[in-house]
Design a protein around this motif. Structure first.
Motif, PDB file in Angstrom:
ATOM      1  N   ILE A 285      24.675  -5.777   2.155  1.00 13.62           N
ATOM      2  CA  ILE A 285      24.305  -5.932   3.526  1.00 13.62           C
ATOM      3  C   ILE A 285      23.962  -4.903   4.430  1.00 13.62           C
ATOM      4  O   ILE A 285      23.985  -5.037   5.532  1.00 13.62           O
ATOM      5  N   GLN A 286      24.022  -3.660   3.934  1.00 15.81           N
ATOM      6  CA  GLN A 286      23.796  -2.571   4.574  1.00 15.81           C
ATOM      7  C   GLN A 286      22.453  -2.371   5.134  1.00 15.81           C
ATOM      8  O   GLN A 286      21.486  -2.948   4.552  1.00 15.81           O
ATOM      9  N   GLU A 287      22.420  -1.793   6.357  1.00 16.66           N
ATOM     10  CA  GLU A 287      21.025  -1.560   6.934  1.00 16.66           C
ATOM     11  C   GLU A 287      19.910  -0.768   5.751  1.00 16.66           C
ATOM     12  O   GLU A 287      20.492   0.234   5.592  1.00 16.66           O
ATOM     13  N   SER A 288      19.004  -1.448   5.494  1.00 13.57           N
ATOM     14  CA  SER A 288      18.095  -0.674   4.656  1.00 13.57           C
ATOM     15  C   SER A 288      17.366   0.077   5.367  1.00 13.57           C
ATOM     16  O   SER A 288      16.598  -0.293   6.130  1.00 13.57           O
ATOM     17  N   ASN A 289      16.807   1.398   5.017  1.00 12.38           N
ATOM     18  CA  ASN A 289      15.970   2.424   5.568  1.00 12.38           C
ATOM     19  C   ASN A 289      15.161   2.708   4.535  1.00 12.38           C
ATOM     20  O   ASN A 289      15.530   3.588   3.731  1.00 12.38           O
ATOM     21  N   THR A 290      14.163   1.782   4.251  1.00 15.86           N
ATOM     22  CA  THR A 290      12.994   2.153   3.128  1.00 15.86           C
ATOM     23  C   THR A 290      12.268   3.439   3.438  1.00 15.86           C
ATOM     24  O   THR A 290      11.755   3.233   4.513  1.00 15.86           O
ATOM     25  N   GLU A 291      12.307   4.295   2.545  1.00 16.72           N
ATOM     26  CA  GLU A 291      11.545   5.622   2.616  1.00 16.72           C
ATOM     27  C   GLU A 291      10.303   5.558   1.728  1.00 16.72           C
ATOM     28  O   GLU A 291      10.523   5.331   0.530  1.00 16.72           O
ATOM     29  N   TYR A 292       9.152   5.815   2.291  1.00 13.55           N
ATOM     30  CA  TYR A 292       7.876   5.510   1.392  1.00 13.55           C
ATOM     31  C   TYR A 292       7.362   6.984   1.437  1.00 13.55           C
ATOM     32  O   TYR A 292       7.317   7.687   2.108  1.00 13.55           O
ATOM     33  N   VAL A 293       7.045   7.377   0.227  1.00 13.92           N
ATOM     34  CA  VAL A 293       6.493   8.662  -0.034  1.00 13.92           C
ATOM     35  C   VAL A 293       4.840   8.539  -0.400  1.00 13.92           C
ATOM     36  O   VAL A 293       4.494   7.595  -1.302  1.00 13.92           O
ATOM     37  N   VAL A 294       3.932   8.954   0.271  1.00 19.51           N
ATOM     38  CA  VAL A 294       2.491   9.273   0.013  1.00 19.51           C
ATOM     39  C   VAL A 294       2.309  10.355  -0.824  1.00 19.51           C
ATOM     40  O   VAL A 294       2.593  11.576  -0.047  1.00 19.51           O
ATOM     41  N   PRO A 295       1.853  10.181  -2.005  1.00 22.54           N
ATOM     42  CA  PRO A 295       1.606  11.376  -2.471  1.00 22.54           C
ATOM     43  C   PRO A 295       0.432  12.176  -2.099  1.00 22.54           C
ATOM     44  O   PRO A 295      -0.505  11.601  -1.332  1.00 22.54           O
ATOM     45  N   ASP A 296       0.372  13.735  -1.985  1.00 27.33           N
ATOM     46  CA  ASP A 296      -0.691  14.359  -1.688  1.00 27.33           C
ATOM     47  C   ASP A 296      -1.512  14.630  -2.700  1.00 27.33           C
ATOM     48  O   ASP A 296      -2.760  15.011  -2.225  1.00 27.33           O
ATOM     49  N   VAL A 297      -1.337  14.926  -3.888  1.00 26.50           N
ATOM     50  CA  VAL A 297      -2.245  15.099  -5.065  1.00 26.50           C
ATOM     51  C   VAL A 297      -2.143  13.912  -6.011  1.00 26.50           C
ATOM     52  O   VAL A 297      -1.093  13.375  -6.339  1.00 26.50           O
ATOM     53  N   ILE A 298      -3.059  13.552  -6.631  1.00 30.73           N
ATOM     54  CA  ILE A 298      -3.136  12.397  -7.737  1.00 30.73           C
ATOM     55  C   ILE A 298      -3.705  13.105  -8.799  1.00 30.73           C
ATOM     56  O   ILE A 298      -4.715  13.775  -8.960  1.00 30.73           O
ATOM     57  N   VAL A 299      -2.997  13.037  -9.848  1.00 29.03           N
ATOM     58  CA  VAL A 299      -3.140  13.580 -11.316  1.00 29.03           C
ATOM     59  C   VAL A 299      -3.361  12.419 -12.371  1.00 29.03           C
ATOM     60  O   VAL A 299      -2.510  11.492 -12.432  1.00 29.03           O
ATOM     61  N   LYS A 300      -4.617  12.365 -12.805  1.00 24.44           N
ATOM     62  CA  LYS A 300      -4.954  11.297 -14.014  1.00 24.44           C
ATOM     63  C   LYS A 300      -5.693  11.959 -15.103  1.00 24.44           C
ATOM     64  O   LYS A 300      -6.249  12.943 -15.062  1.00 24.44           O
ATOM     65  N   GLU A 309      -6.956  15.824  -8.048  1.00 20.78           N
ATOM     66  CA  GLU A 309      -7.573  15.593  -6.836  1.00 20.78           C
ATOM     67  C   GLU A 309      -6.735  15.380  -5.711  1.00 20.78           C
ATOM     68  O   GLU A 309      -5.307  14.858  -6.007  1.00 20.78           O
ATOM     69  N   LEU A 310      -7.154  15.711  -4.361  1.00 16.05           N
ATOM     70  CA  LEU A 310      -6.389  15.436  -3.386  1.00 16.05           C
ATOM     71  C   LEU A 310      -6.321  13.986  -2.840  1.00 16.05           C
ATOM     72  O   LEU A 310      -7.462  13.364  -3.173  1.00 16.05           O
TER      73      LEU A 310
END
Length: 498
Positions: A285-300, A309-310
């Motif tokens: 029941i803890q307060e959830s602080n979800t942190e989202y990560v946006v990638p700067d670089v995409i590798v495929k 690529e950026l």
């Protein structure tokens, strides 16, 4: 004391405002960069968001080598005076603008700073992002149940004091005696310690089960007491928790079976019941602080080649507003024209700094991918040793620049999203004269522990010997350090009955 004038000559290195701005943008994370661009858009009328789909910051390369060649050509293009934003240097409004500022100046000394305050209107999406709804805390959950419970005013005051003393894990951070002493106030009706204990019993019946207890033993017993009486192995579980919890913690199953007179199969069932309990009842029941990560670089991977690529979504595309830029007149020293010219120059430098940031980030990311293709193909065990100096030499930049680029920047790969710093690790020599990265050693340790026998876990010395058989020479203390970094308990705590 005699006063005199002295003339001294000296040299010192000073960063220009452009360089300071470029360094500042280089080390910003994605969220900070978005905020910085938003502030620049609000303060500088020469900047506007570009609606074009194809952005100059969005660079996609067929191969890593092609990317590096493209970057070189871009650098040559910039040196020749043409930037990528579609606004050429030969435009009339930019002829009279200097390319560099004196090193002992600042933005505010040269340019009229516009209003940079962040208004935060109601329809602003960034303000909307900042309005994160606050989740329910454990105290809120307990107070909500308290309001539904009939109690006298004094008991309710005691219950509130007890709930305030509950820590996020669900345990009491104060003893009942300390809570009782804290409730004693001069001139008020004296509260008995037994009243505190009685109210504590009622609070311990609240959801989640096991809350407001003093220690792990009380927590587990409280949860067992709330189970249905016909639960299998309930009595034996209470016996083990109430009398032999220390033996259980030490995983001394032989002593535990002898003292509790339980056979191995019975003890296994009892342990299953105990393991179904929650040792941290407040955790859910803890307060959830979800942190989202946006990638700067995409590798495929495409057609057997790794593409770097950026991420085009990390920041809005900005450009010079051609309408406002066309208002700048060359031979006009009026205050309005001076303001427009200063804002235009500041906008150009800002866009140039953004392009430099993207190119540097792409260069470094490409070199990392080129060096760590084994990791992308085969996983952590194929991670090669890599330090900042290796990348700095490859891209011909200083290590401090590489450190800034790799901090709080993330790369999206088929194996997950990783911070760029993740790909750097120290090296350990092998018998064959090669090198093995610490990341690969940690992966091997994790694999060995996952495959070990639960009844006889591998000790650190045994793991070091197994690594030695593979030609990797690692000390036992290093194994212990890596194991703790992986949150793997010692062998005596990994021992299982099954």
């Amino acid at each position: 004391m005699k006063t005199s004038l002295q003339l001294k000559l000296g040299q010192q290195l000073t960063m220009t405002p452009q360089l300071q701005q470029a360094i500042k943008l280089l080390q910003l994370s994605t969220l900070d960069l978005q905020q910085e661009i938003q502030q620049a858009l609000e303060s500088n009328p020469m900047l506007e968001v570009s609606e074009e789909e194809e952005s100059p910051n969005h660079v996609q390369n067929d191969t890593i080598s092609d990317m590096l060649a493209n970057n070189s050509s871009k650098e040559r293009a910039q040196e020749s005076g043409m930037d990528e934003g579609g606004f050429a240097e030969e435009d009339n409004w930019s002829d009279s603008i200097p390319n560099d500022l004196p090193v002992d100046t600042a933005w505010d000394d040269v340019f009229q700073s516009g209003s940079s305050s962040y208004s935060g209107g109601e329809d602003d999406e960034y303000d909307f992002e900042s309005r994160n709804s606050k989740g329910e805390t454990l105290q809120d959950h307990l107070l909500w149940q308290l309001n539904l419970t009939p109690m006298s005013d004094i008991d309710r005051m005691i219950a509130v004091a007890i709930i305030d003393a509950v820590n996020p894990d669900g345990y009491l951070s104060l003893t009942p005696d300390e809570i009782h002493s804290g409730l004693q106030t001069e001139g008020e009706e004296e509260i008995e310690l037994d009243e505190v204990r009685a109210v504590l019993k009622r609070v311990q019946q609240f959801d989640p089960a096991g809350v407001a207890t003093c220690n792990l033993q009380d927590c587990l017993l409280s949860q067992l007491n709330q189970l249905p009486k016909d639960t299998p192995w309930l009595g034996q579980a209470k016996l083990v928790v109430s009398h032999y919890i220390n033996l259980l913690g030490n995983r001394d199953y032989a002593q535990l079976m002898r003292r509790s007179r339980l056979k191995e199969d019975d003890l296994r069932e009892v342990l299953k019941l105990i393991q179904s309990l929650n040792p941290r009842p407040g955790e859910g029941i803890q307060e959830s602080n979800t942190e989202y990560v946006v990638p700067d670089v995409i590798v495929k991977k495409n057609n057997g080649r790794w593409l770097v690529e950026l991420n085009p979504e990390i920041a809005p595309k900005i450009r010079i507003n051609p309408g406002y830029a066309g208002l700048v007149r060359r031979a006009d020293n009026s205050s309005d024209n001076t303001y427009l010219r200063d804002q235009l120059q500041e906008a150009r430098w800002f866009i140039k700094s953004l392009q430099s940031r993207n190119e540097t980030l792409l260069k470094v990311a490409s070199q990392i991918v080129e060096h760590q293709q084994g990791f992308l193909e085969y996983g952590e065990e194929a991670m090669k040793p890599l330090v900042l100096h290796d990348i700095a030499e490859a891209v011909e930049m200083h290590e401090s620049t590489i450190s800034r680029v790799t901090t709080q920047k993330y790369m999206h790969t088929p194996r997950g999203v990783f911070e760029l710093k993740y790909f750097f690790s120290s090296h350990v020599s092998t018998d064959t004269g090669g090198e093995c990265s610490s990341t690969a050693i940690r992966a091997i340790i994790k694999k060995l522990v996952a495959a070990e026998s639960p009844k006889k876990p591998l000790s650190d010395s045994k793991i070091a010997a197994l690594l030695g058989d593979q030609g990797i020479n690692v000390a036992r203390r290093t194994i212990a350090k890596y194991r703790e970094a992986l949150s793997i308990p010692p062998s005596n705590e990994r021992k299982r009955l099954i």
